[in-house]
Design an enzyme around this catalytic site. Structure first.
Site, PDB file in Angstrom:
ATOM      1  CE  LYS A  58      -2.442  -2.771  -0.391  1.00 10.68           C
ATOM      2  NZ  LYS A  58      -2.448  -4.227  -0.272  1.00 10.68           N
ATOM      3  N   GLY A 188      -0.314 -13.866 -13.326  1.00 12.43           N
ATOM      4  CA  GLY A 188      -1.403 -13.918 -12.360  1.00 12.43           C
ATOM      5  C   GLY A 188      -2.122 -12.590 -12.239  1.00 12.43           C
ATOM      6  CB  ALA A 189      -5.102 -11.193 -13.735  1.00 15.17           C
ATOM      7  CB  VAL A 245       3.472 -18.756 -17.916  1.00 17.37           C
ATOM      8  CG1 VAL A 245       4.997 -18.851 -17.961  1.00 17.37           C
ATOM      9  CG2 VAL A 245       3.025 -17.303 -18.049  1.00 17.37           C
ATOM     10  CG  HIS A 451     -24.443  16.862   0.388  1.00 12.47           C
ATOM     11  ND1 HIS A 451     -24.385  16.116  -0.769  1.00 12.47           N
ATOM     12  CD2 HIS A 451     -24.344  18.159   0.025  1.00 12.47           C
ATOM     13  CE1 HIS A 451     -24.255  16.944  -1.795  1.00 12.47           C
ATOM     14  NE2 HIS A 451     -24.223  18.192  -1.349  1.00 12.47           N
TER      15      HIS A 451
HETATM   16  C1  LIG Z   1       2.038  -8.317  -1.513  1.00 15.28           C
HETATM   17  C2  LIG Z   1       0.930  -8.693  -0.569  1.00 15.28           C
HETATM   18  C3  LIG Z   1      -0.086  -7.808  -0.317  1.00 15.28           C
HETATM   19  C4  LIG Z   1      -1.100  -8.139   0.562  1.00 15.28           C
HETATM   20  N1  LIG Z   1      -2.095  -7.226   0.797  1.00 15.28           N
HETATM   21  C5  LIG Z   1      -3.075  -7.521   1.654  1.00 15.28           C
HETATM   22  C6  LIG Z   1      -4.076  -6.555   1.966  1.00 15.28           C
HETATM   23  O1  LIG Z   1      -4.070  -5.446   1.446  1.00 15.28           O
HETATM   24  N2  LIG Z   1      -5.041  -6.891   2.857  1.00 15.28           N
HETATM   25  C7  LIG Z   1      -5.062  -8.139   3.454  1.00 15.28           C
HETATM   26  O2  LIG Z   1      -5.962  -8.390   4.262  1.00 15.28           O
HETATM   27  N3  LIG Z   1      -4.136  -9.070   3.177  1.00 15.28           N
HETATM   28  C8  LIG Z   1      -3.139  -8.790   2.305  1.00 15.28           C
HETATM   29  N4  LIG Z   1      -2.158  -9.715   2.058  1.00 15.28           N
HETATM   30  C9  LIG Z   1      -2.263 -11.031   2.729  1.00 15.28           C
HETATM   31  C10 LIG Z   1      -1.806 -10.943   4.185  1.00 15.28           C
HETATM   32  O3  LIG Z   1      -0.490 -10.441   4.238  1.00 15.28           O
HETATM   33  C11 LIG Z   1      -1.894 -12.302   4.840  1.00 15.28           C
HETATM   34  O4  LIG Z   1      -3.194 -12.819   4.670  1.00 15.28           O
HETATM   35  C12 LIG Z   1      -1.596 -12.202   6.325  1.00 15.28           C
HETATM   36  O5  LIG Z   1      -0.313 -11.672   6.558  1.00 15.28           O
HETATM   37  C13 LIG Z   1      -1.708 -13.586   6.979  1.00 15.28           C
HETATM   38  O6  LIG Z   1      -1.446 -13.476   8.325  1.00 15.28           O
HETATM   39  P1  LIG Z   1      -0.892 -14.697   9.180  1.00 15.28           P
HETATM   40  O7  LIG Z   1      -0.715 -14.167  10.553  1.00 15.28           O
HETATM   41  O8  LIG Z   1      -1.745 -15.878   8.978  1.00 15.28           O
HETATM   42  O9  LIG Z   1       0.526 -15.069   8.531  1.00 15.28           O
HETATM   43  P2  LIG Z   1       1.802 -14.221   8.162  1.00 15.28           P
HETATM   44  O10 LIG Z   1       1.523 -12.788   8.078  1.00 15.28           O
HETATM   45  O11 LIG Z   1       2.383 -14.891   6.979  1.00 15.28           O
HETATM   46  O12 LIG Z   1       2.752 -14.418   9.416  1.00 15.28           O
HETATM   47  C14 LIG Z   1       3.255 -15.655   9.789  1.00 15.28           C
HETATM   48  C15 LIG Z   1       4.539 -15.458  10.561  1.00 15.28           C
HETATM   49  O13 LIG Z   1       4.920 -16.707  11.131  1.00 15.28           O
HETATM   50  C16 LIG Z   1       6.331 -16.852  11.037  1.00 15.28           C
HETATM   51  N5  LIG Z   1       6.624 -18.283  11.092  1.00 15.28           N
HETATM   52  C17 LIG Z   1       6.266 -19.239  10.199  1.00 15.28           C
HETATM   53  N6  LIG Z   1       6.630 -20.465  10.636  1.00 15.28           N
HETATM   54  C18 LIG Z   1       7.233 -20.260  11.825  1.00 15.28           C
HETATM   55  C19 LIG Z   1       7.816 -21.139  12.767  1.00 15.28           C
HETATM   56  N7  LIG Z   1       7.795 -22.463  12.587  1.00 15.28           N
HETATM   57  N8  LIG Z   1       8.384 -20.605  13.881  1.00 15.28           N
HETATM   58  C20 LIG Z   1       8.391 -19.257  14.073  1.00 15.28           C
HETATM   59  N9  LIG Z   1       7.830 -18.378  13.226  1.00 15.28           N
HETATM   60  C21 LIG Z   1       7.248 -18.887  12.114  1.00 15.28           C
HETATM   61  C22 LIG Z   1       6.671 -16.209   9.718  1.00 15.28           C
HETATM   62  O14 LIG Z   1       8.041 -15.801   9.719  1.00 15.28           O
HETATM   63  C23 LIG Z   1       5.711 -15.013   9.686  1.00 15.28           C
HETATM   64  O15 LIG Z   1       6.300 -13.864  10.246  1.00 15.28           O
HETATM   65  C24 LIG Z   1      -1.113  -9.403   1.198  1.00 15.28           C
HETATM   66  C25 LIG Z   1      -0.075 -10.312   0.957  1.00 15.28           C
HETATM   67  C26 LIG Z   1       0.939  -9.966   0.083  1.00 15.28           C
HETATM   68  C27 LIG Z   1       2.046 -10.953  -0.156  1.00 15.28           C
END
Ligand SMILES: Cc1cc2nc3c(=O)[nH]c(=O)nc-3n(C[C@H](O)[C@H](O)[C@H](O)COP(=O)(O)OP(=O)(O)OC[C@H]3O[C@@H](n4cnc5c(N)ncnc54)[C@H](O)[C@@H]3O)c2cc1C
Length: 478
Positions: A58, A188-189, A245, A451
């Site tokens: 963002k 990927g779109a 692809v 408004h």
């Molecule tokens: C480019 C991009 C843009 C995005 N934009 C959006 C958005 O605008 N809005 C939105 O809602 N979502 C967005 N997402 C998706 C969003 O980032 C994820 O859905 C979200 O971060 C998932 O949260 P989580 O806590 O499940 O996992 P994650 O955020 O992936 O966090 C998991 C953490 O666990 C750690 N970990 C993994 N295994 C272990 C282990 N065994 N021991 C210790 N640590 C570990 C990892 O290092 C990581 O830090 C985007 C993703 C990307 C890639």
């Protein structure tokens, strides 16, 4: 002596860190294990979302939009300037500072709430014990009354385009370009491909998006996806649907990509290629074979509606479990789980998780699409209001798109709100609040909206459901 906590969380993304803070707030002794380190080798909390996902993308979207506006959008306001240039390293540096501020903010919140932050790789052992492998290689085992698995997801690799993080990059690499690529390919779109493609297109890259599916944004309402395809194409994104692809060959600082479409095999050359074909759950070395937690057939940790795994006292949340891969879904699951650990009857409404794509115009929706409802045999009334008829949108010179409200024809209950246009994410959230409380289109129509606001478009679309819009001719007569 073995450390013991009420709650041990593995992963400090938006699922894990929010769960850890909530658990500590509810008086549970809590530890959160995270292994991710930043470029300086320091522990960085916040997961994909804060480090390489939602926030950095963002930041670049906002910077690139400002550049685009400065280039093409100021003259209409009477603002003349000699010309604008883009300092890409400065833009990427600003993004890095935002990330740093937010990730260190999570560390501060951990301290403030009394969460024990442990750096290392966490692995669930049998008997709700968690093995932590520290950065120095030492291993510690901690015990927990409850374990929350929140290890998130990582980008999917595809054999035809292996990521080298130089010419062929994943979403993380695409946040780090130090110059605008002249020819940028995106495989990927989906949400990530369109957002990152938009960033670099606004800065001058010639962007081609290769999408294997024939349908654009399949999850969105058809009216919205049609409008989005038209608008993004007009902005310069060359979106090729039905383009699969099949191979790529890196040659120095460029890559030749082969794909097949309706006309057979094609080749195209790019300076950078972003692979954005989706994400998969991270479960590498997460579960000891005898820990009892099972994966489903797609590799996600198997959980019930309340994120409980097959082992009592062990839960999994966020991208590692079924459902949409969204930060807000992960966080709310974390809160639900912790509330349930405390014995409260929390649950989540999975039907009302908003989806957003931060292109310009933004695209957002909550609830069901018109096509899905019709396929279920639900009779609906639909109200649409274009931003072209909104005074606020005209004042901002941002009149593309519309708000669409879908209501049950029998009960008038709102079943879906779909927006493409300025501040779509914020407008859809208003719809989500209403829908959570079972709003009818009539209820929304009877509310007073300030408004001039973009929100008035939601008001008018709700009025249009029953033929009562004021500022457009109604298709449906009362
Ligand atoms: C480019 C991009 C843009 C995005 N934009 C959006 C958005 O605008 N809005 C939105 O809602 N979502 C967005 N997402 C998706 C969003 O980032 C994820 O859905 C979200 O971060 C998932 O949260 P989580 O806590 O499940 O996992 P994650 O955020 O992936 O966090 C998991 C953490 O666990 C750690 N970990 C993994 N295994 C272990 C282990 N065994 N021991 C210790 N640590 C570990 C990892 O290092 C990581 O830090 C985007 C993703 C990307 C890639």
């Amino acid at each position: 002596m073995t450390q013991k906590f009420d709650v041990v969380v593995i992963g400090a993304g938006p699922g894990g860190y929010v769960a850890a803070i909530k658990a500590a707030q509810l008086g549970l002794s809590t530890a959160c294990i995270e292994k991710y380190t930043d470029k300086e080798g320091k522990l960085a909390l916040g997961g994909t979302c804060l480090n390489v996902g939602c926030i950095p993308s963002k930041a670049l979207l906002d910077s690139s939009w400002k550049f685009h506006e400065a280039q093409d959008g100021f003259a209409i306001h009477g603002i003349q300037h000699a010309g604008v240039t883009m300092d890409v390293p400065a833009m990427v540096g600003r993004k890095a500072n935002i990330v740093k501020g937010l990730t260190s903010g999570v560390a501060t919140l951990f301290k403030a709430n009394g969460v024990t932050s442990i750096q290392g790789h966490g692995k669930l052992l049998a008997g709700k014990r968690v093995e932590v492998t520290k950065p120095d290689g030492s291993v510690e085992v901690i015990e927990a009354e409850n374990v929350i698995l929140a290890p998130g997801s990582r980008p999917i690799d595809i054999p035809p385009a292996p990521v080298d993080q130089n010419v062929i990059v994943d979403s993380t690499g695409a946040l780090e370009f130090q110059a605008v690529p002249k020819r940028l390919g995106v495989i990927g779109a989906g949400v990530i491909g369109l957002e990152l493609g938009s960033v670099w297109s606004r800065l001058g890259a010639q962007v081609t998006v290769l999408e294997a599916l024939d349908t654009f944004l399949m999850a969105a309402d058809t009216a919205v996806s049609k409008e989005a395809l038209k608008t993004l194409t007009k902005q310069g994104l060359d979106i090729k649907l039905g383009a699969r692809v099949t191979g790529s060959k890196v040659d120095g600082e460029e890559v030749v990509v082969t794909y097949t479409d309706a006309n057979g095999e094609q080749t195209i050359t790019f300076d950078k290629l972003i692979v954005a074909v989706g994400r998969r759950p991270v479960t590498t070395d997460l579960l000891a074979t005898d820990c009892g937690v099972t994966l489903d057939e797609r590799g996600f940790v198997h959980v019930d509606d309340h994120c409980a795994t097959t082992v009592p006292g062990v839960y999994a949340i966020g991208d590692v479990v079924r459902g949409m891969m969204l930060a807000h879904k992960a966080s709310e699951e974390g809160i639900m789980v912790v509330e349930r650990i405390k014995g409260h009857k929390a649950q989540m409404n999975y039907d009302l998780i908003p989806s957003v794509i931060y292109t310009h115009p933004e695209i957002a929706w909550v609830g069901k699409t018109e096509q899905a409802l019709k396929a279920e045999g639900v009779e609906v009334n639909v109200g649409t209001f274009p931003f072209a008829a909104s005074g606020r949108a005209m004042a901002a010179n941002d009149t593309g798109g519309f708000v669409k409200v879908i209501a049950d024809a029998k009960t008038d209950r709102v079943l879906g709100v779909h927006v493409i246009g300025p501040s779509a994410a914020e407008l859809v959230q208003q719809g989500a609040i209403g829908m959570e409380f079972g709003t009818s289109a009539e209820d929304l129509g009877m509310m007073v909206f300030s408004h001039p606001t973009l929100s008035e478009a939601l008001h008018e679309a709700a009025l249009a459901v029953n033929g009562g819009a004021i500022h457009i001719a109604n298709r449906k007569k009362r």
